[in-house]
Design a protein around this motif. Sequence first.
Motif, mmCIF file in Angstrom:
data_model
loop_
_atom_site.group_PDB
_atom_site.id
_atom_site.type_symbol
_atom_site.label_atom_id
_atom_site.label_comp_id
_atom_site.label_asym_id
_atom_site.label_seq_id
_atom_site.Cartn_x
_atom_site.Cartn_y
_atom_site.Cartn_z
ATOM 1 N N ASP A 151 0.844 -1.206 0.057
ATOM 2 C CA ASP A 151 0.018 -0.153 0.128
ATOM 3 C C ASP A 151 0.832 1.251 0.047
ATOM 4 O O ASP A 151 2.051 1.225 0.501
ATOM 5 C CB ASP A 151 -0.942 0.012 1.188
ATOM 6 N N ASP A 152 0.335 2.245 -0.468
ATOM 7 C CA ASP A 152 0.960 3.728 -0.287
ATOM 8 C C ASP A 152 1.040 3.953 1.052
ATOM 9 O O ASP A 152 0.002 3.610 1.762
ATOM 10 C CB ASP A 152 0.274 4.618 -1.018
ATOM 11 N N VAL A 153 2.123 4.817 1.365
ATOM 12 C CA VAL A 153 2.215 5.468 2.736
ATOM 13 C C VAL A 153 2.142 6.802 2.477
ATOM 14 O O VAL A 153 2.937 7.563 1.750
ATOM 15 C CB VAL A 153 3.509 5.178 3.383
ATOM 16 N N VAL A 154 1.111 7.597 3.426
ATOM 17 C CA VAL A 154 0.820 9.142 3.176
ATOM 18 C C VAL A 154 1.855 9.651 4.202
ATOM 19 O O VAL A 154 2.037 9.159 5.464
ATOM 20 C CB VAL A 154 -0.360 9.577 3.433
ATOM 21 N N LEU A 155 2.683 10.632 3.631
ATOM 22 C CA LEU A 155 3.503 11.131 4.762
ATOM 23 C C LEU A 155 2.767 12.582 5.094
ATOM 24 O O LEU A 155 2.515 13.568 4.396
ATOM 25 C CB LEU A 155 4.704 11.590 4.044
ATOM 26 N N PRO A 156 2.505 12.617 6.598
ATOM 27 C CA PRO A 156 1.753 13.681 7.052
ATOM 28 C C PRO A 156 2.542 15.016 6.570
ATOM 29 O O PRO A 156 3.909 14.921 6.639
ATOM 30 C CB PRO A 156 1.469 13.361 8.348
ATOM 31 N N ALA A 157 1.812 16.084 6.563
ATOM 32 C CA ALA A 157 2.498 17.352 6.148
ATOM 33 C C ALA A 157 3.294 17.673 7.309
ATOM 34 O O ALA A 157 4.444 18.700 7.437
ATOM 35 C CB ALA A 157 1.561 18.360 6.002
ATOM 36 N N TRP A 158 2.957 17.327 8.828
ATOM 37 C CA TRP A 158 3.733 17.763 9.918
ATOM 38 C C TRP A 158 4.887 17.120 10.253
ATOM 39 O O TRP A 158 5.808 17.444 10.807
ATOM 40 C CB TRP A 158 2.832 17.566 11.095
ATOM 41 N N ALA A 159 5.132 16.054 9.343
ATOM 42 C CA ALA A 159 6.140 15.053 9.507
ATOM 43 C C ALA A 159 7.444 15.830 8.798
ATOM 44 O O ALA A 159 7.713 15.598 7.461
ATOM 45 C CB ALA A 159 5.956 13.628 9.329
ATOM 46 N N GLU A 160 8.108 16.284 9.603
ATOM 47 C CA GLU A 160 9.491 17.035 8.882
ATOM 48 C C GLU A 160 10.559 16.028 8.327
ATOM 49 O O GLU A 160 11.281 16.345 7.376
ATOM 50 C CB GLU A 160 10.100 18.146 9.912
ATOM 51 N N LYS A 161 10.771 14.931 9.101
ATOM 52 C CA LYS A 161 11.859 14.029 8.885
ATOM 53 C C LYS A 161 11.383 12.828 9.193
ATOM 54 O O LYS A 161 12.039 11.969 9.817
ATOM 55 C CB LYS A 161 13.162 14.438 9.961
ATOM 56 N N PRO A 162 10.505 12.235 8.149
ATOM 57 C CA PRO A 162 10.230 10.954 8.128
ATOM 58 C C PRO A 162 11.288 9.981 7.604
ATOM 59 O O PRO A 162 12.007 10.211 6.555
ATOM 60 C CB PRO A 162 8.989 10.858 7.077
ATOM 61 N N ASP A 163 11.353 8.895 8.362
ATOM 62 C CA ASP A 163 12.350 7.761 8.006
ATOM 63 C C ASP A 163 11.994 6.426 8.212
ATOM 64 O O ASP A 163 10.765 6.328 8.563
ATOM 65 C CB ASP A 163 13.580 8.076 9.107
ATOM 66 N N TRP A 164 12.836 5.382 7.711
ATOM 67 C CA TRP A 164 12.442 4.310 7.729
ATOM 68 C C TRP A 164 13.149 3.396 8.816
ATOM 69 O O TRP A 164 14.162 3.848 9.055
ATOM 70 C CB TRP A 164 12.834 3.760 6.129
ATOM 71 N N GLU A 165 12.506 2.499 9.018
ATOM 72 C CA GLU A 165 13.389 1.291 9.868
ATOM 73 C C GLU A 165 12.507 -0.030 9.541
ATOM 74 O O GLU A 165 11.699 -0.453 10.199
ATOM 75 C CB GLU A 165 12.755 1.662 11.362
ATOM 76 N N LEU A 166 13.219 -0.818 9.066
ATOM 77 C CA LEU A 166 12.895 -2.134 8.647
ATOM 78 C C LEU A 166 13.176 -3.079 9.726
ATOM 79 O O LEU A 166 14.190 -3.090 10.318
ATOM 80 C CB LEU A 166 13.410 -2.711 7.361
ATOM 81 N N GLU A 167 12.172 -4.026 10.135
ATOM 82 C CA GLU A 167 12.308 -5.044 11.282
ATOM 83 C C GLU A 167 11.676 -6.161 11.364
ATOM 84 O O GLU A 167 10.714 -6.426 10.358
ATOM 85 C CB GLU A 167 11.670 -4.260 12.546
ATOM 86 N N LEU A 168 12.348 -7.151 11.943
ATOM 87 C CA LEU A 168 11.763 -8.516 12.123
ATOM 88 C C LEU A 168 10.891 -8.331 13.081
ATOM 89 O O LEU A 168 10.939 -7.674 14.232
ATOM 90 C CB LEU A 168 12.849 -9.359 12.493
ATOM 91 N N ALA A 169 9.613 -8.950 12.856
ATOM 92 C CA ALA A 169 8.279 -9.106 13.973
ATOM 93 C C ALA A 169 8.144 -10.222 14.226
ATOM 94 O O ALA A 169 7.786 -11.141 13.270
ATOM 95 C CB ALA A 169 7.164 -8.183 13.220
ATOM 96 N N ALA A 170 8.137 -10.855 15.428
ATOM 97 C CA ALA A 170 7.403 -11.971 15.850
ATOM 98 C C ALA A 170 6.079 -11.716 16.111
ATOM 99 O O ALA A 170 5.486 -10.686 16.793
ATOM 100 C CB ALA A 170 8.252 -12.282 17.373
ATOM 101 N N VAL A 171 5.203 -12.695 15.637
ATOM 102 C CA VAL A 171 3.658 -12.885 16.122
ATOM 103 C C VAL A 171 3.423 -13.878 17.094
ATOM 104 O O VAL A 171 3.909 -15.128 17.105
ATOM 105 C CB VAL A 171 2.954 -13.162 14.622
#
Length: 327
Positions: A151-171
């Motif tokens: 899906d597309d990710v909308v970057l909010p106008a207030w977010a001045e420095k949006p960054d990525w953080e890829l992670e392993l997730a346990a369920v």
Amino acid sequence: METLAQPAGPFALGTFSAQGGEPFPGLLAKGRVLDLRSVLAWAPAGVRAVVERWEEALPVLRVLADEDALDWRPLEGLRVHAPIEPRQIFQSGANYRQHVIDLEVAHRSPDDPRTVEEARTEIAAVMDRRAAEDLPYVFIGLPSAITGPYDDVVLPAWAEKPDWELELAAVIARPAYRVTVEEALEYVAGYTIANDLTDRATVFRRDMKAIGTDWLRSKNAPGFTPLGPWLVPAESIADTGDLRVSLKLNGEIMQDESTKDMLFGVARLVSYASQTSQLLPGDLVLTGSPAGNGIHWGRLLQGGDVMEGSITGLGVQRTRCVAEGTA
């Protein structure tokens, strides 16, 4: 196509929908999908309902994955949603040694008298002490931040420095409260990929520094946690302590690190979180992000960027960033 990337092991779970149809829990095997509502006795409404009966469901899923005489659908043509809807998300901060060192250096005060190398040496010593003292850092995320893996990710106008953080997730597979490290993995159903987006500009409160971090605002905008594509059973992942976590931005590799760099592994994080809170079936335990975030590279997310994240055996997610107010 990224959406056809196959997971490790003979099968995985996911949430799918046909064009115009409702999402359904599906079994993915051999590039095809089986609607689990029609073949499991309890007709689960979603993947979480399968995980809630994981001990009963797992042997049935193994058999179904090899049954050809069922109503399988080709994966291609189906929309892939986030694989599961958790009640709770437990997020781990400062859990990759090199990542924390890079962040601390990037966030240094302009009047810090230390050289970069002096700062790195001091921060490395702090990381080693944290590992020796056995103190993970865990906080809470919101399920409303979850979006699908394509899906597309909308970057909010207030977010001045949006960054990525890829992670392993346990369920989580079953209720876990005050479990030991030795037994913690018995409570894990499987694994998936999470991209824990963060607005670096709002991580720290500027008005009241004593309060510290503001994870609500910096990490929980709608769509800030792309999840999936698949839930891969734990039995199909041989060693969560040696998986490759890789993120490309517009085709360029930004993160590429082994989970060996984690200070605390999956078992320790699950056990630690369970000492305070009860983990519930379908909950996520995110394990932190490795080095290579945008704040390190001096290049933050902007509209039009495409992130492609992969972890060994868990498939690939691909999300496009859209600036708020644009199509």
